[in-house]
Design a protein around this motif. Structure first.
Motif, PDB file in Angstrom:
ATOM      1  N   TYR A 384       0.823  -1.328  -0.009  1.00  0.00           N
ATOM      2  CA  TYR A 384      -0.179  -0.054   0.032  1.00  0.00           C
ATOM      3  C   TYR A 384       0.818   1.144  -0.069  1.00  0.00           C
ATOM      4  O   TYR A 384       0.619   2.237  -0.480  1.00  0.00           O
ATOM      5  N   VAL A 385       2.151   1.014   0.823  1.00  0.00           N
ATOM      6  CA  VAL A 385       2.783   2.272   0.864  1.00  0.00           C
ATOM      7  C   VAL A 385       3.283   2.571  -0.662  1.00  0.00           C
ATOM      8  O   VAL A 385       3.414   3.807  -1.094  1.00  0.00           O
ATOM      9  N   MET A 386       3.835   1.558  -1.082  1.00  0.00           N
ATOM     10  CA  MET A 386       4.228   1.763  -2.751  1.00  0.00           C
ATOM     11  C   MET A 386       3.434   2.203  -3.743  1.00  0.00           C
ATOM     12  O   MET A 386       3.521   2.954  -4.408  1.00  0.00           O
ATOM     13  N   MET A 387       2.203   1.514  -3.778  1.00  0.00           N
ATOM     14  CA  MET A 387       1.209   2.006  -4.682  1.00  0.00           C
ATOM     15  C   MET A 387       0.754   3.406  -4.222  1.00  0.00           C
ATOM     16  O   MET A 387       0.583   4.041  -5.463  1.00  0.00           O
ATOM     17  N   MET A 388       0.586   3.882  -3.112  1.00  0.00           N
ATOM     18  CA  MET A 388       0.280   5.082  -2.885  1.00  0.00           C
ATOM     19  C   MET A 388       1.168   6.237  -3.282  1.00  0.00           C
ATOM     20  O   MET A 388       1.002   7.462  -3.939  1.00  0.00           O
ATOM     21  N   ALA A 389       2.425   5.803  -3.037  1.00  0.00           N
ATOM     22  CA  ALA A 389       3.638   6.657  -3.430  1.00  0.00           C
ATOM     23  C   ALA A 389       3.595   6.637  -5.029  1.00  0.00           C
ATOM     24  O   ALA A 389       4.062   7.647  -5.582  1.00  0.00           O
ATOM     25  N   SER A 390       3.422   5.604  -5.538  1.00  0.00           N
ATOM     26  CA  SER A 390       3.212   5.598  -7.088  1.00  0.00           C
ATOM     27  C   SER A 390       2.211   6.569  -7.574  1.00  0.00           C
ATOM     28  O   SER A 390       2.420   7.315  -8.589  1.00  0.00           O
ATOM     29  N   HIS A 391       0.989   6.571  -7.112  1.00  0.00           N
ATOM     30  CA  HIS A 391       0.044   7.406  -7.608  1.00  0.00           C
ATOM     31  C   HIS A 391       0.539   8.991  -7.142  1.00  0.00           C
ATOM     32  O   HIS A 391       0.365   9.825  -8.172  1.00  0.00           O
ATOM     33  N   ILE A 392       1.154   9.363  -6.113  1.00  0.00           N
ATOM     34  CA  ILE A 392       1.765  10.600  -6.017  1.00  0.00           C
ATOM     35  C   ILE A 392       2.885  10.994  -6.838  1.00  0.00           C
ATOM     36  O   ILE A 392       2.675  11.982  -7.557  1.00  0.00           O
ATOM     37  N   LEU A 394       3.553   9.619 -10.124  1.00  0.00           N
ATOM     38  CA  LEU A 394       2.873  10.009 -11.247  1.00  0.00           C
ATOM     39  C   LEU A 394       1.983  11.036 -11.651  1.00  0.00           C
ATOM     40  O   LEU A 394       2.271  11.862 -12.702  1.00  0.00           O
ATOM     41  N   ARG A 395       1.404  11.513 -10.437  1.00  0.00           N
ATOM     42  CA  ARG A 395       0.663  12.753 -10.419  1.00  0.00           C
ATOM     43  C   ARG A 395       1.707  14.228 -10.678  1.00  0.00           C
ATOM     44  O   ARG A 395       1.473  15.030 -11.282  1.00  0.00           O
ATOM     45  N   ILE A 396       2.882  14.014 -10.055  1.00  0.00           N
ATOM     46  CA  ILE A 396       3.808  15.050  -9.949  1.00  0.00           C
ATOM     47  C   ILE A 396       4.701  15.221 -11.389  1.00  0.00           C
ATOM     48  O   ILE A 396       4.886  16.131 -11.943  1.00  0.00           O
ATOM     49  N   ARG A 397       4.986  13.655 -11.602  1.00  0.00           N
ATOM     50  CA  ARG A 397       5.951  13.797 -12.899  1.00  0.00           C
ATOM     51  C   ARG A 397       5.422  13.888 -14.083  1.00  0.00           C
ATOM     52  O   ARG A 397       5.751  14.189 -15.093  1.00  0.00           O
ATOM     53  N   GLU A 398       4.059  13.165 -14.079  1.00  0.00           N
ATOM     54  CA  GLU A 398       3.373  13.108 -15.386  1.00  0.00           C
ATOM     55  C   GLU A 398       2.244  13.705 -15.301  1.00  0.00           C
ATOM     56  O   GLU A 398       1.114  12.872 -15.380  1.00  0.00           O
ATOM     57  N   PRO A 399       2.064  15.044 -14.840  1.00  0.00           N
ATOM     58  CA  PRO A 399       0.603  15.639 -14.868  1.00  0.00           C
ATOM     59  C   PRO A 399      -0.296  15.308 -16.027  1.00  0.00           C
ATOM     60  O   PRO A 399      -1.447  15.448 -15.860  1.00  0.00           O
ATOM     61  N   ASN A 400       0.293  15.443 -17.214  1.00  0.00           N
ATOM     62  CA  ASN A 400      -0.646  15.400 -18.492  1.00  0.00           C
ATOM     63  C   ASN A 400      -1.069  13.956 -18.849  1.00  0.00           C
ATOM     64  O   ASN A 400      -1.443  13.920 -20.134  1.00  0.00           O
TER      65      ASN A 400
END
Length: 471
Positions: A384-392, A394-400
């Motif tokens: 869960y830690v890894m998946m939620m960090a992934s969401h954050i 990707l939102r920051i690095r690939e906003p588009n």
């Protein structure tokens, strides 16, 4: 094979027959079957396992722990719904972390999920044994082996058949939960929720008999009400329209589980008493047959016992489906031995079903369902830690990046889930640190395997992989 190295990771080309022998059956599931799959993953948590949290934290401790974990899972499901539309592959969380953090991130997340999904059926097998003992007077290794053999066989036969059977069993299990709740309502008493005597722990009271620390210790069992709902995206490659159906399956399944958690937690201990249920292997039957309710076996208790067995089977059956798809995806990409991703003529990953099944059966022989829960929770919370960090990330690095579904609340939602997941990772150490340390050692062994071997033998062109020098 032609190996190519990039950033410490080495990829190998494979011939076209490699992927032809590793195909899943497309279009086997729509969104309604995915809702059923999501509930099936977890419904056994309503029938057994959650009540051990009463022993750790009393009713108040388990109540608060369950609210915290319900919040974490709700936020996480919204975040996973977005991730599932970005990377809809059979690897689920492994694929999300692979996209966000590269091969190392994908492997760390995937193995954590594998620990969760390989161990959870073993714990459920122990609870199945307890229900069989109550119904038929039989328990032990023959029961565990019989269930593993039968349901592995059904999965090997075909994915569509397995998913439809999971849905039917889950519907029956939900009906039994409704029967249990309706039967318990007339016997509910607030006083029975708080019948565990307070200890001398800091903050101890009738509400928190084991003090403030009891809340934290009860978290693994609050998790058991929802554990494995995150496995819905593992069906991505067998879904008709993953970008539409996966969010519906995740969120719809979570709504059902929130309602069942609230009702079971209130009316089970509130009817029978928390003390009567804290050590039971089949707490719903124990509640119905307790002196405060029917004071012995009745038609209702036997019905719930019999169909409760179906509820346990639903989770047992569906989590086997989940681990096989994860092992298939990681093996196909070379993270795990490639033989594990072979599929048969009916396009089911039979090796990925059988090998973890053997391991799970051997672990079930311990008979320690409560401790197996701790191991499963360790793997789950790390993932869960890894998946939620992934969401954050990707939102920051690939906003588009195209997102057919967007998480309500965005980074705030996944951030809440991330913080609560970090808290949950530590909770198991409060119950039995030896068990969690043992799970961490197994995790470390897998990491060593990746570091010294499999990262040098990843498969170019596998779904979710990126090896530009090869492609």
């Amino acid at each position: 094979m032609d190996p190519t190295s990039t950033g410490g990771i080495e990829y190998e080309k494979v011939d076209k027959d490699y992927f032809e022998n590793r195909q899943l059956k497309r279009g086997a599931a729509g969104w309604l079957l995915l809702v059923g799959l999501g509930v099936a993953y977890v419904v056994s948590g309503d029938y057994a396992g959650w009540n051990f949290g009463l022993k750790q934290g009393g009713w108040g401790g388990l109540f608060i722990a369950s609210i915290l974990m319900a919040t974490m899972y709700t936020c996480m499901c919204f975040a996973l719904a977005e991730l599932a539309t970005i990377a809809p592959t059979a690897g689920g969380g492994y694929g999300f972390a692979r996209r966000a953090f590269g091969p190392w991130g994908g492997f760390l997340c995937g193995i954590a999920i594998l620990i969760e999904y390989a161990i959870a059926p073993a714990a459920i097998a122990v609870f199945i044994g307890a229900y069989c003992q109550s119904l038929f007077g039989i328990d032990g290794w023959m029961v565990y082996l019989g269930f593993y053999v039968v349901f592995l066989g059904i999965h090997i036969y075909g994915a569509g058949e397995a998913l439809r059977l999971i849905f039917a069993i889950t519907a029956l299990a939900v009906i039994a939960l409704i029967a249990f709740i309706v039967s318990m309502i007339p016997y509910f008493s607030v006083d029975r929720l708080f019948d565990i005597a307070p200890t001398d722990a800091v903050g101890a009271s009738a509400f928190l008999p084991h003090g403030y620390i009891g809340i934290w210790a009860a978290i693994p069992y609050g998790i058991w009400f929802f554990l494995a709902i995150e496995g819905v995206p593992l069906a991505a490659e067998e879904t008709k329209d993953p970008k539409r159906d996966l969010p519906r399956g995740l969120i719809g399944g979570m709504m059902v589980l929130l309602m069942s958690c609230a009702l079971i937690l209130v009316f089970g201990p509130g009817g029978a008493g928390s003390a009567a249920l804290q050590d039971s292997g089949n707490p719903l039957v124990a509640a119905l047959e307790s002196p405060n309710v029917f004071n012995g076996p009745t038609f209702v208790s036997r019905f719930v016992n019999f169909v409760g067995l179906a509820g346990l089977i639903a989770s047992f059956f569906s989590i086997i489906y989940g681990y096989s798809r994860l092992v298939f995806a990681m093996s196909r990409a070379g993270y795990l031995p490639r033989v594990l991703s072979l599929t048969n003529k009916r396009q089911t990953p039979y090796v990925a079903l059988i090998v973890p099944g053997i391991i799970g059966f051997l672990l079930s022989l311990s008979g320690q369902g409560d401790l197996l829960i701790l191991v499963a929770v360790f793997g789950a919370t790390v993932s869960y830690v890894m998946m939620m960090a992934s969401h954050i990330a990707l939102r920051i690095r690939e906003p588009n990046l195209p997102r057919p579904y967007r998480t309500p609340g965005g980074l705030v939602t996944s951030g809440i889930a991330l913080v609560l997941a970090c808290v949950a990772v530590v909770a198991g150490f409060l119950v039995d640190p030896r068990v969690v340390i043992g799970a961490a050692v197994v995790y470390a062994i897998f990491i060593a395997y990746f570091a010294f071997y499999s990262r040098h033998h990843l498969v170019a062109a596998a779904p979710g992989e990126e090896a530009p020098a090869v492609l």
